[in-house]
Motif scaffolding. Structure first.
Motif, PDB file in Angstrom:
ATOM      1  N   ASP A 156       0.827  -1.204   0.000  1.00 22.40           N
ATOM      2  CA  ASP A 156       0.000   0.000   0.000  1.00 22.40           C
ATOM      3  C   ASP A 156       0.862   1.256   0.000  1.00 22.40           C
ATOM      4  OD1 ASP A 156      -2.174  -1.655   0.076  1.00 22.40           O
ATOM      5  OD2 ASP A 156      -2.551  -1.423   2.226  1.00 22.40           O
ATOM      6  N   ILE A 157       1.940   1.247   0.788  1.00 23.23           N
ATOM      7  CA  ILE A 157       2.825   2.420   0.856  1.00 23.23           C
ATOM      8  C   ILE A 157       3.466   2.686  -0.498  1.00 23.23           C
ATOM      9  CG2 ILE A 157       4.998   3.259   1.836  1.00 23.23           C
ATOM     10  CD1 ILE A 157       4.178   1.852   4.457  1.00 23.23           C
ATOM     11  N   LEU A 158       4.013   1.638  -1.141  1.00 18.96           N
ATOM     12  CA  LEU A 158       4.676   1.814  -2.436  1.00 18.96           C
ATOM     13  C   LEU A 158       3.691   2.244  -3.505  1.00 18.96           C
ATOM     14  CD1 LEU A 158       7.146  -1.221  -2.407  1.00 18.96           C
ATOM     15  CD2 LEU A 158       7.626   1.184  -1.901  1.00 18.96           C
ATOM     16  N   THR A 159       2.454   1.747  -3.424  1.00 21.77           N
ATOM     17  CA  THR A 159       1.434   2.151  -4.401  1.00 21.77           C
ATOM     18  C   THR A 159       1.134   3.644  -4.289  1.00 21.77           C
ATOM     19  OG1 THR A 159       0.432  -0.053  -4.350  1.00 21.77           O
ATOM     20  CG2 THR A 159      -0.937   1.760  -5.168  1.00 21.77           C
ATOM     21  N   VAL A 160       0.990   4.112  -3.068  1.00 20.05           N
ATOM     22  CA  VAL A 160       0.725   5.543  -2.867  1.00 20.05           C
ATOM     23  C   VAL A 160       1.910   6.385  -3.339  1.00 20.05           C
ATOM     24  CG1 VAL A 160       0.358   7.332  -1.123  1.00 20.05           C
ATOM     25  CG2 VAL A 160      -0.904   5.187  -0.991  1.00 20.05           C
ATOM     26  N   LEU A 161       3.145   5.970  -3.010  1.00 20.73           N
ATOM     27  CA  LEU A 161       4.326   6.735  -3.407  1.00 20.73           C
ATOM     28  C   LEU A 161       4.489   6.762  -4.922  1.00 20.73           C
ATOM     29  CD1 LEU A 161       6.965   5.616  -0.745  1.00 20.73           C
ATOM     30  CD2 LEU A 161       5.596   7.701  -0.788  1.00 20.73           C
ATOM     31  N   LYS A 162       4.160   5.661  -5.579  1.00 19.22           N
ATOM     32  CA  LYS A 162       4.249   5.625  -7.038  1.00 19.22           C
ATOM     33  C   LYS A 162       3.297   6.625  -7.671  1.00 19.22           C
ATOM     34  CE  LYS A 162       3.932   2.462 -10.981  1.00 19.22           C
ATOM     35  NZ  LYS A 162       3.663   1.063 -11.412  1.00 19.22           N
ATOM     36  N   ARG A 163       2.141   6.782  -7.045  1.00 14.11           N
ATOM     37  CA  ARG A 163       1.141   7.716  -7.578  1.00 14.11           C
ATOM     38  C   ARG A 163       1.505   9.160  -7.257  1.00 14.11           C
ATOM     39  NH1 ARG A 163      -2.980   9.725  -4.694  1.00 14.11           N
ATOM     40  NH2 ARG A 163      -2.835   8.017  -3.178  1.00 14.11           N
ATOM     41  N   ARG A 164       1.977   9.414  -6.045  1.00 10.60           N
ATOM     42  CA  ARG A 164       2.190  10.803  -5.610  1.00 10.60           C
ATOM     43  C   ARG A 164       3.595  11.320  -5.896  1.00 10.60           C
ATOM     44  NH1 ARG A 164      -1.113  13.355  -2.077  1.00 10.60           N
ATOM     45  NH2 ARG A 164       0.662  14.293  -0.977  1.00 10.60           N
ATOM     46  N   PHE A 165       4.641  10.534  -5.595  1.00  6.11           N
ATOM     47  CA  PHE A 165       6.008  11.030  -5.730  1.00  6.11           C
ATOM     48  C   PHE A 165       6.946   9.845  -5.940  1.00  6.11           C
ATOM     49  CE2 PHE A 165       9.860  13.401  -4.451  1.00  6.11           C
ATOM     50  CZ  PHE A 165       9.629  14.573  -5.145  1.00  6.11           C
ATOM     51  N   SER A 265       4.517  11.977   1.635  1.00  6.28           N
ATOM     52  CA  SER A 265       4.951  12.173   0.256  1.00  6.28           C
ATOM     53  C   SER A 265       4.334  13.439  -0.319  1.00  6.28           C
ATOM     54  CB  SER A 265       4.561  10.970  -0.607  1.00  6.28           C
ATOM     55  OG  SER A 265       3.153  10.791  -0.586  1.00  6.28           O
ATOM     56  N   PRO A 266       5.147  14.303  -0.917  1.00  8.95           N
ATOM     57  CA  PRO A 266       4.572  15.476  -1.594  1.00  8.95           C
ATOM     58  C   PRO A 266       3.807  15.047  -2.835  1.00  8.95           C
ATOM     59  CG  PRO A 266       6.947  15.362  -1.944  1.00  8.95           C
ATOM     60  CD  PRO A 266       6.611  14.263  -0.992  1.00  8.95           C
ATOM     61  N   THR A 272       4.255  20.303  -9.404  1.00  5.68           N
ATOM     62  CA  THR A 272       4.425  20.729 -10.789  1.00  5.68           C
ATOM     63  C   THR A 272       3.632  21.997 -11.065  1.00  5.68           C
ATOM     64  OG1 THR A 272       4.762  18.424 -11.480  1.00  5.68           O
ATOM     65  CG2 THR A 272       4.179  20.022 -13.189  1.00  5.68           C
ATOM     66  N   LEU A 273       2.374  22.014 -10.573  1.00  5.10           N
ATOM     67  CA  LEU A 273       1.542  23.208 -10.751  1.00  5.10           C
ATOM     68  C   LEU A 273       2.159  24.409 -10.053  1.00  5.10           C
ATOM     69  CD1 LEU A 273      -1.062  24.547 -11.713  1.00  5.10           C
ATOM     70  CD2 LEU A 273      -2.177  23.726  -9.617  1.00  5.10           C
ATOM     71  N   ARG A 274       2.676  24.202  -8.826  1.00  5.37           N
ATOM     72  CA  ARG A 274       3.284  25.304  -8.090  1.00  5.37           C
ATOM     73  C   ARG A 274       4.530  25.820  -8.803  1.00  5.37           C
ATOM     74  NH1 ARG A 274       2.804  29.764  -5.265  1.00  5.37           N
ATOM     75  NH2 ARG A 274       4.430  30.048  -3.677  1.00  5.37           N
ATOM     76  N   LEU A 275       5.356  24.899  -9.339  1.00  5.73           N
ATOM     77  CA  LEU A 275       6.554  25.306 -10.066  1.00  5.73           C
ATOM     78  C   LEU A 275       6.182  26.101 -11.322  1.00  5.73           C
ATOM     79  CD1 LEU A 275       8.808  22.122  -9.785  1.00  5.73           C
ATOM     80  CD2 LEU A 275       9.175  24.335  -8.704  1.00  5.73           C
ATOM     81  N   SER A 276       5.121  25.671 -12.014  1.00  3.75           N
ATOM     82  CA  SER A 276       4.682  26.402 -13.206  1.00  3.75           C
ATOM     83  C   SER A 276       4.241  27.811 -12.833  1.00  3.75           C
ATOM     84  CB  SER A 276       3.532  25.640 -13.886  1.00  3.75           C
ATOM     85  OG  SER A 276       3.949  24.358 -14.302  1.00  3.75           O
TER      86      SER A 276
END
Length: 448
Positions: A156-165, A265-266, A272-276
């Motif tokens: 579950d942790i790796l799945t969330v990290l793959k999606r978020r960061f 995880s950020p 990306t939106l904030r950097l843009s």
């Protein structure tokens, strides 16, 4: 209590059952019974009906809705439970039964007592104090996970990290998460992570389960290892309703392992939106600054005029004054001539010969003197002009350059007037009377 039939007639079945019910309820006020659930029924009324049995006997049980809502779980066939109940009789069938008021899984009573005792002890020592807990890093650089390598938690942790960061490095410190050896292994994994000192935050936890399954995270040695960790720890044990001793000791509690991964995880899409947005603001700010500096440069160029232009302006002004002087002198001569003619006419009428002759002589003298006066005035004006031109030229930067001096300019085009404005290695532009030099600062000497 002895049941006696009436002398007039025998007891009815309902009367008998009513008296037996009263006898049972007064004889057994509240008892605890342990047994295995069977024939569990849960009608739409919300009441529970089941049989409690052991290897040799069984008893019918009922647990009404207002009581079973406080249980916290729904029993299943084969579960061994401990019930607190009153003995009663169901008059309609003549079956005696237990009216259950509380229910807990078998063995949970002792575990709960141990949990409460340890919780009170550690709370008294201050291990749960919020002031002791550390802030989590806002953007972890390396995440450590203390859990089972084969459990659902790491997945579950790796799945969330793959999606978020997906770029966040993760180190797994494998350990058993249930059983007799689990607590010691969890402590060893936390200590190993601290020795490695490569993670800036740890997730310690596992997926859901019964109280017995989650018990290693209620062990005192695990609680003290979490408190002693130099790395901030997020505890993620069980489901949202489960609260363990580890949750209370950790710097932060997450309802589930997935929630812990979400917490740490950020969100790459948000980043990306904030950097843009920051890029657009920076580009806009830079463009505005460039345009402002360009306007300032244009204004400075318009205000900064060459000394030669000033000299030419003064020469033109002098020429205009000379012309005005000449016209004034001619006009004065003409006026004098006119006045002389008028005077001559008056004298002719009065015949003042001698005075006329004297006046004529004076006029001749004036005529002879006037050109010299005019020329002298012109020469004085030219001399003042030359003096003013020389003074203006002496303060001109170009005159300074002609005497062998130079003007040092930094890369921004600004004049350097102090050694404190440069550092060794800076490149400067030296403007001479004729040409430019590019220089490099090798050393600096400051002084008054």
């Amino acid at each position: 209590m002895t049941i006696q039939p009436s002398s007039n007639r025998a007891l009815s079945v309902s009367a008998l059952n009513r008296q037996v019910k009263s006898l049972l309820e007064h004889s057994f006020l509240s008892i605890q019974v342990i047994g295995e659930i069977s024939n569990f029924a849960r009608p739409s009324s919300g009441h529970w009906y089941f049989t409690l049995k052991d290897a040799k006997a069984q008893v019918r049980c009922a647990m009404f809705r207002n009581s079973n809502q406080r249980t916290g779980f729904v029993p299943r066939e084969g579960d061994e439970v401990l019930v607190t109940a009153r003995v009663s009789l169901y008059e309609g069938r003549g079956d005696y039964q237990l009216i259950c008021e509380r229910m807990e899984k078998s063995g949970l009573g002792q575990l709960q007592q141990a949990f409460d005792a340890l919780k009170a002890k550690l709370d008294k020592e201050g291990l749960f104090d919020v002031a002791r807990k550390r802030r989590l890093p806002p953007h972890p650089k390396h995440l450590g996970v203390v859990t089972s390598p084969s459990g659902a938690a790491i997945h579950d942790i790796l799945t969330v990290l793959k999606r978020r960061f997906p770029g966040l490095p993760v180190t797994l410190y494998p350990t058993a998460v249930q059983g007799a050896e689990a607590a010691a292994q969890i402590v060893s994994a936390i200590e190993l992570a601290n020795r490695h000192n490569q993670c800036d935050v740890l997730i310690v936890g596992r997926g859901g389960g019964s109280l017995e399954d989650l018990w290693p995270f209620n062990e005192e040695i695990v609680a003290r290892a979490i408190v002693a960790s130099a790395i901030p720890i997020v505890s993620a044990v069980g489901h949202e309703v489960d609260v363990s001793i580890s949750d209370l000791c950790a710097d932060q509690r997450a309802a589930t392992p997935s929630a812990a991964a979400e917490l740490l995880s950020p969100d790459r899409h948000a980043l990306t939106l904030r950097l843009s947005q920051l890029k657009r603001r920076l580009e806009s700010r830079i463009s505005w600054q460039i345009e402002r500096k360009r306007q300032q440069l244009l204004g400075t160029r318009q205000r900064l005029r060459h000394p030669g232009e000033k000299i030419r302006e003064h020469m033109q002004a002098l020429d205009r004054l000379e012309l005005r002087l000449q016209r004034g002198m001619l006009r004065l001569v003409q006026q004098r001539r006119t006045h002389l003619a008028q005077t001559t006419q008056r004298l002719a009428r009065l015949t003042p010969t001698r005075r006329i002759e004297q006046s004529r002589q004076r006029l001749d003298q004036i005529e002879q003197l006037l050109p010299r006066l005019i020329q002298r005035h012109i020469e004085r004006s030219r001399l003042r002009l030359a003096q003013q031109s020389g003074m203006l030229h002496s303060v001109s930067p170009l005159a300074t350059l002609e005497r062998g001096y130079s003007i040092l300019l930094n890369p921004a085009g600004q004049a350097v007037s102090s050694a404190e404005q440069v550092t060794p290695g800076d490149r400067l532009d030296a403007r001479l009377h004729k040409g430019r030099l590019t220089c490099t600062v090798e050393s600096i000497e400051t002084g008054e």
